[in-house]
Design a protein around this motif. Structure first.
Motif, PDB file in Angstrom:
ATOM      1  N   ILE A   1      17.749  41.236   9.050  1.00  6.99           N
ATOM      2  CA  ILE A   1      19.191  41.395   9.266  1.00  6.99           C
ATOM      3  C   ILE A   1      19.483  41.616  10.751  1.00  6.99           C
ATOM      4  CG2 ILE A   1      21.161  42.913   8.840  1.00  6.99           C
ATOM      5  CD1 ILE A   1      20.049  43.329   5.974  1.00  6.99           C
TER       6      ILE A   1
ATOM      7  N   CYS B   1      26.084  43.789   4.453  1.00  4.51           N
ATOM      8  CA  CYS B   1      26.828  44.228   5.634  1.00  4.51           C
ATOM      9  C   CYS B   1      28.213  43.595   5.720  1.00  4.51           C
ATOM     10  CB  CYS B   1      26.051  43.902   6.906  1.00  4.51           C
ATOM     11  SG  CYS B   1      24.272  44.226   6.785  1.00  4.51           S
TER      12      CYS B   1
ATOM     13  N   HIS C   1      17.604  49.151  17.457  1.00  4.33           N
ATOM     14  CA  HIS C   1      18.781  49.982  17.196  1.00  4.33           C
ATOM     15  C   HIS C   1      19.428  49.622  15.860  1.00  4.33           C
ATOM     16  CE1 HIS C   1      22.328  52.377  17.823  1.00  4.33           C
ATOM     17  NE2 HIS C   1      23.102  51.323  17.698  1.00  4.33           N
ATOM     18  N   PHE C   2      19.541  48.326  15.578  1.00  2.00           N
ATOM     19  CA  PHE C   2      20.164  47.904  14.318  1.00  2.00           C
ATOM     20  C   PHE C   2      19.296  48.333  13.135  1.00  2.00           C
ATOM     21  CE2 PHE C   2      21.583  44.897  17.603  1.00  2.00           C
ATOM     22  CZ  PHE C   2      22.933  45.204  17.584  1.00  2.00           C
TER      23      PHE C   2
ATOM     24  N   LYS D   1      37.021  52.353  11.262  1.00  2.00           N
ATOM     25  CA  LYS D   1      36.665  50.930  11.182  1.00  2.00           C
ATOM     26  C   LYS D   1      35.194  50.720  11.515  1.00  2.00           C
ATOM     27  CE  LYS D   1      40.693  49.254  10.149  1.00  2.00           C
ATOM     28  NZ  LYS D   1      40.820  50.481   9.344  1.00  2.00           N
ATOM     29  N   PRO D   2      34.560  49.788  10.798  1.00  2.00           N
ATOM     30  CA  PRO D   2      33.186  49.435  11.167  1.00  2.00           C
ATOM     31  C   PRO D   2      33.159  48.877  12.593  1.00  2.00           C
ATOM     32  CG  PRO D   2      33.759  48.520   9.019  1.00  2.00           C
ATOM     33  CD  PRO D   2      35.028  49.052   9.620  1.00  2.00           C
TER      34      PRO D   2
ATOM     35  N   HIS E   1      31.470  44.782   7.639  1.00  2.00           N
ATOM     36  CA  HIS E   1      31.473  44.295   9.028  1.00  2.00           C
ATOM     37  C   HIS E   1      32.030  42.880   9.163  1.00  2.00           C
ATOM     38  CE1 HIS E   1      29.380  47.575  11.120  1.00  2.00           C
ATOM     39  NE2 HIS E   1      28.818  47.796   9.945  1.00  2.00           N
TER      40      HIS E   1
ATOM     41  N   VAL F   1      19.890  51.974  12.615  1.00  2.00           N
ATOM     42  CA  VAL F   1      21.184  52.251  11.966  1.00  2.00           C
ATOM     43  C   VAL F   1      21.080  51.987  10.462  1.00  2.00           C
ATOM     44  CG1 VAL F   1      23.590  51.493  11.780  1.00  2.00           C
ATOM     45  CG2 VAL F   1      22.576  51.860  14.026  1.00  2.00           C
ATOM     46  N   MET F   2      20.416  50.880  10.086  1.00  2.00           N
ATOM     47  CA  MET F   2      20.251  50.601   8.653  1.00  2.00           C
ATOM     48  C   MET F   2      19.380  51.664   7.990  1.00  2.00           C
ATOM     49  SD  MET F   2      19.848  46.471   8.511  1.00  2.00           S
ATOM     50  CE  MET F   2      19.527  46.008  10.205  1.00  2.00           C
TER      51      MET F   2
ATOM     52  N   MET G   1      27.198  46.668  22.119  1.00  2.00           N
ATOM     53  CA  MET G   1      26.384  46.203  20.997  1.00  2.00           C
ATOM     54  C   MET G   1      25.459  45.065  21.404  1.00  2.00           C
ATOM     55  SD  MET G   1      26.332  47.801  18.492  1.00  2.00           S
ATOM     56  CE  MET G   1      27.100  49.078  17.659  1.00  2.00           C
TER      57      MET G   1
ATOM     58  N   VAL H   1      21.994  39.609  13.074  1.00  2.00           N
ATOM     59  CA  VAL H   1      23.094  40.226  13.838  1.00  2.00           C
ATOM     60  C   VAL H   1      23.055  39.707  15.280  1.00  2.00           C
ATOM     61  CG1 VAL H   1      23.942  42.398  14.829  1.00  2.00           C
ATOM     62  CG2 VAL H   1      23.325  42.301  12.413  1.00  2.00           C
TER      63      VAL H   1
HETATM   64  C1  HEC Z   1      30.531  50.606   3.544  1.00  2.00           C
HETATM   65  C2  HEC Z   1      30.837  49.905   4.781  1.00  2.00           C
HETATM   66  C3  HEC Z   1      29.651  49.506   5.666  1.00  2.00           C
HETATM   67  C4  HEC Z   1      28.577  48.728   5.319  1.00  2.00           C
HETATM   68  C5  HEC Z   1      28.273  48.091   3.991  1.00  2.00           C
HETATM   69  C6  HEC Z   1      27.793  48.599   6.521  1.00  2.00           C
HETATM   70  N1  HEC Z   1      28.376  49.266   7.551  1.00  2.00           N
HETATM   71 FE1  HEC Z   1      27.739  49.380   9.462  1.00  2.00          FE
HETATM   72  N2  HEC Z   1      29.257  50.587   9.928  1.00  2.00           N
HETATM   73  C7  HEC Z   1      30.252  50.968   9.083  1.00  2.00           C
HETATM   74  C8  HEC Z   1      31.167  51.841   9.766  1.00  2.00           C
HETATM   75  C9  HEC Z   1      32.411  52.478   9.150  1.00  2.00           C
HETATM   76  C10 HEC Z   1      30.668  51.990  11.065  1.00  2.00           C
HETATM   77  C11 HEC Z   1      31.248  52.856  12.165  1.00  2.00           C
HETATM   78  C12 HEC Z   1      30.810  54.261  11.902  1.00  2.00           C
HETATM   79  C13 HEC Z   1      31.502  55.286  12.768  1.00  2.00           C
HETATM   80  O1  HEC Z   1      31.798  54.976  13.930  1.00  2.00           O
HETATM   81  O2  HEC Z   1      31.709  56.373  12.260  1.00  2.00           O
HETATM   82  C14 HEC Z   1      29.468  51.182  11.144  1.00  2.00           C
HETATM   83  C15 HEC Z   1      28.707  51.037  12.282  1.00  2.00           C
HETATM   84  C16 HEC Z   1      27.648  50.181  12.399  1.00  2.00           C
HETATM   85  C17 HEC Z   1      26.926  49.935  13.608  1.00  2.00           C
HETATM   86  C18 HEC Z   1      27.247  50.543  14.959  1.00  2.00           C
HETATM   87  C19 HEC Z   1      26.171  51.433  15.475  1.00  2.00           C
HETATM   88  C20 HEC Z   1      26.492  52.025  16.825  1.00  2.00           C
HETATM   89  O3  HEC Z   1      25.594  52.000  17.682  1.00  2.00           O
HETATM   90  O4  HEC Z   1      27.609  52.523  17.032  1.00  2.00           O
HETATM   91  C21 HEC Z   1      25.955  49.036  13.316  1.00  2.00           C
HETATM   92  C22 HEC Z   1      24.932  48.432  14.272  1.00  2.00           C
HETATM   93  C23 HEC Z   1      26.069  48.721  11.914  1.00  2.00           C
HETATM   94  N3  HEC Z   1      27.094  49.439  11.391  1.00  2.00           N
HETATM   95  C24 HEC Z   1      25.250  47.834  11.256  1.00  2.00           C
HETATM   96  C25 HEC Z   1      25.340  47.573   9.897  1.00  2.00           C
HETATM   97  C26 HEC Z   1      24.443  46.693   9.199  1.00  2.00           C
HETATM   98  C27 HEC Z   1      23.333  45.892   9.823  1.00  2.00           C
HETATM   99  C28 HEC Z   1      24.818  46.719   7.890  1.00  2.00           C
HETATM  100  C29 HEC Z   1      24.185  46.011   6.713  1.00  2.00           C
HETATM  101  C30 HEC Z   1      22.882  46.466   6.354  1.00  2.00           C
HETATM  102  C31 HEC Z   1      25.958  47.611   7.777  1.00  2.00           C
HETATM  103  N4  HEC Z   1      26.225  48.104   9.010  1.00  2.00           N
HETATM  104  C32 HEC Z   1      26.612  47.880   6.601  1.00  2.00           C
HETATM  105  C33 HEC Z   1      30.415  50.584   7.775  1.00  2.00           C
HETATM  106  C34 HEC Z   1      29.514  49.835   7.055  1.00  2.00           C
END
Ligand code: HEC
Length: 169
Positions: A153, A89, A126-127, A110-111, A93, A130-131, A119, A157
């Motif tokens: 994880i 992550c 929820h997390f 953006k993440p 993130h 999402v995973m 959050m 978080v």
């Molecule tokens: C390749 C890049 C990338 C990786 C690696 C990644 N994320 Fe994300 N994540 C994003 C992006 C970009 C968004 C926002 C997506 C959007 O708004 O379109 C996001 C959004 C989220 C959200 C927001 C959910 C919501 O309710 O809006 C969570 C929670 C999250 N990620 C958790 C994780 C976790 C835990 C991991 C590791 C297992 C992870 N992410 C790995 C890119 C990544």
């Protein structure tokens, strides 16, 4: 030869088409005209008049049962979560979870930061979801991260969020 010309003429004249107020002839209705509810239509039967029924409390979607089993939260689990988080992550993130990772800051969308009020109020589930399923532009990680690690994880978080809200004060 003349008979063909005549047949052609008859065939073509049959294609005029005309409107009718009668229902079309429908020799085999199958289930085309059954009485049924369609999404977002009204129902006379239910008190709230909605034909789409809300989910019954505690319903678990098919194949989702494993998601529901939150493991006991231990320090060891959180440490496992930290290790996995930093692998899977943090590149996007960031290790702190503010969405400013090396890869994340280059993305057109953006993440999400984990340090928003929204959050912070999300359940661990929820997390995990999402995973498992991904969200909007973030892909699913279910093939890389086994279910126990997703929970680990999620716990980590939450720990990051605790850290964040302590620093804010
Ligand atoms: C390749 C890049 C990338 C990786 C690696 C990644 N994320 Fe994300 N994540 C994003 C992006 C970009 C968004 C926002 C997506 C959007 O708004 O379109 C996001 C959004 C989220 C959200 C927001 C959910 C919501 O309710 O809006 C969570 C929670 C999250 N990620 C958790 C994780 C976790 C835990 C991991 C590791 C297992 C992870 N992410 C790995 C890119 C990544």
């Amino acid at each position: 030869m003349r008979i063909f010309a005549l047949l052609a003429l008859l065939t073509l004249s049959g294609c005029r088409g005309w409107t009718s107020t009668e229902p079309p002839v429908h020799p085999n209705p199958n289930m085309d005209t059954q009485i049924k509810y369609k999404p977002y239509r009204e129902s006379e039967f239910f008190e709230d008049k909605r034909d789409m029924r809300p989910r019954v409390d505690g319903t678990v979607a098919r194949g989702d049962l494993a998601n529901k089993d939150q493991p006991v939260i231990t320090y060891k689990l959180m440490q496992r979560g930290r290790e996995r988080f930093n692998i899977y992550c943090a590149p996007c993130h960031s290790a702190y979870g503010d969405g400013n990772g090396m890869v994340g800051r280059k993305l057109p969308i953006k993440p999400t930061t984990f340090h928003s009020d929204f959050m912070r109020t999300q359940p661990l589930q929820h997390f995990v979801d999402v995973m498992t399923n991904g969200i909007r532009t973030m892909p699913s990680y279910k093939h890389q991260i086994p279910m126990e690690d997703r929970w680990a994880i999620a716990v980590y978080v939450r720990a990051l969020q605790e850290l964040g809200s302590k620093e804010k004060k």
